[in-house]
Design an enzyme around this catalytic site. Structure first.
Site, mmCIF file in Angstrom:
data_model
loop_
_atom_site.group_PDB
_atom_site.id
_atom_site.type_symbol
_atom_site.label_atom_id
_atom_site.label_comp_id
_atom_site.label_asym_id
_atom_site.label_seq_id
_atom_site.Cartn_x
_atom_site.Cartn_y
_atom_site.Cartn_z
ATOM 1 N N LYS A 188 6.764 25.175 -4.775
ATOM 2 C CA LYS A 188 5.723 25.213 -3.591
ATOM 3 C C LYS A 188 3.969 25.485 -4.613
ATOM 4 O O LYS A 188 4.369 25.982 -5.184
ATOM 5 C CB LYS A 188 6.016 25.892 -1.806
ATOM 6 C CG LYS A 188 7.347 25.838 -1.085
ATOM 7 C CD LYS A 188 6.663 24.228 -0.927
ATOM 8 C CE LYS A 188 8.152 23.632 -0.206
ATOM 9 N NZ LYS A 188 9.436 24.184 -1.071
ATOM 10 N N SER A 199 10.182 17.665 -1.521
ATOM 11 C CA SER A 199 9.342 18.613 -0.203
ATOM 12 C C SER A 199 7.960 18.235 -0.876
ATOM 13 O O SER A 199 6.607 18.584 -0.503
ATOM 14 C CB SER A 199 9.606 19.348 0.193
ATOM 15 O OG SER A 199 9.335 20.761 -1.345
#
EC number: 3.4.21.88
Length: 232
Positions: A190, A152
């Site tokens: 993230k 991701s």
């Protein structure tokens, strides 16, 4: 057979093309390889073109095309694909460049386990493993390492299997890439965005959705300061 600098430049161009869709400028290539002048880049590009690894589209600006990547047998010993490469930076936009780790001084950091660059996974705390990290990657403060699992964050140059270097911090600015602990159970890597009483955890891959959580459910465990990658 490619030299180390030819190999570095080829990998940098390939990575840059994959992230932006166009080739890097001569200044960007010069800075990524640590060269003092653009004439060295011209020579490296000519050598790669002669060997059939890249192609220049002479009717367009910044138009290099990677035709193929080298097999292990085509690399000189100094450019072995199993050699460790170091990427350092704030990772704010894209991969800034691949630089070969040549620092003699290094130190061992605890490798705590795998961190999700995809769906959050349970945090691992295995202190038995260590990883050698060049001192050039480390500044002030306490650091640790985690292995990346998932894809991701690929648009930030962070790939599955990479080892990320984390400076232990309990706060971060919006836009920084952090290790986030959610509900004291899940950990993920993230980009952080603060939005009032909530926090957005953004992926760097359009296939993943942004996750929004209340600020009180999230703890910052550290901030990304570097990355190690081994080419197989």
């Amino acid at each position: 057979m490619l030299t180390r600098k030819q190999h570095e430049l080829l990998l940098f161009i390939d990575s840059y093309l994959g992230q932006t869709g166009f080739s890097p400028s001569f200044d960007e290539m010069k800075d990524a390889l640590g060269l003092k002048s653009k004439s060295g880049i011209h020579r490296l590009i000519s050598a790669l073109e002669e060997r059939g690894f890249i192609q220049r589209r002479h009717n367009r600006a910044r138009a290099l095309e990677v035709l193929r990547l080298p097999e292990p047998a085509q690399l000189s010993p100094a450019a072995s694909p199993n050699s460790l490469n170091v990427i350092k930076g704030d990772f704010s936009q894209r991969l800034a460049g691949v630089k070969t780790g040549e620092a003699a001084a290094s130190m061992s950091l605890p490798l705590y386990g795998r961190i999700a660059a995809g769906l959050p996974i349970e945090a691992l705390h295995d202190h038995s493993e260590q990883v050698e990290v060049p001192m050039a990657l480390l500044g002030q403060g306490e650091h640790y390492a985690l292995e990346v699992a998932g894809d991701s964050m690929i648009e930030a140059g962070i790939l599955d299997g990479d080892t990320v270097i984390i400076r232990r911090e309990d706060n971060a600015e919006s836009g920084q890439i952090v290790v986030a602990l959610i509900d004291d159970a899940e950990v993920t890597l993230k980009r952080l965005r603060k939005k009032g009483n909530t926090v957005a955890l953004e992926a760097a891959n359009s296939a993943y959705e942004t996750r929004i959580v209340p600020a009180e459910r999230l703890k910052i465990q550290g901030r990304l300061v570097g990355l190690l990658r081994t080419y197989h």
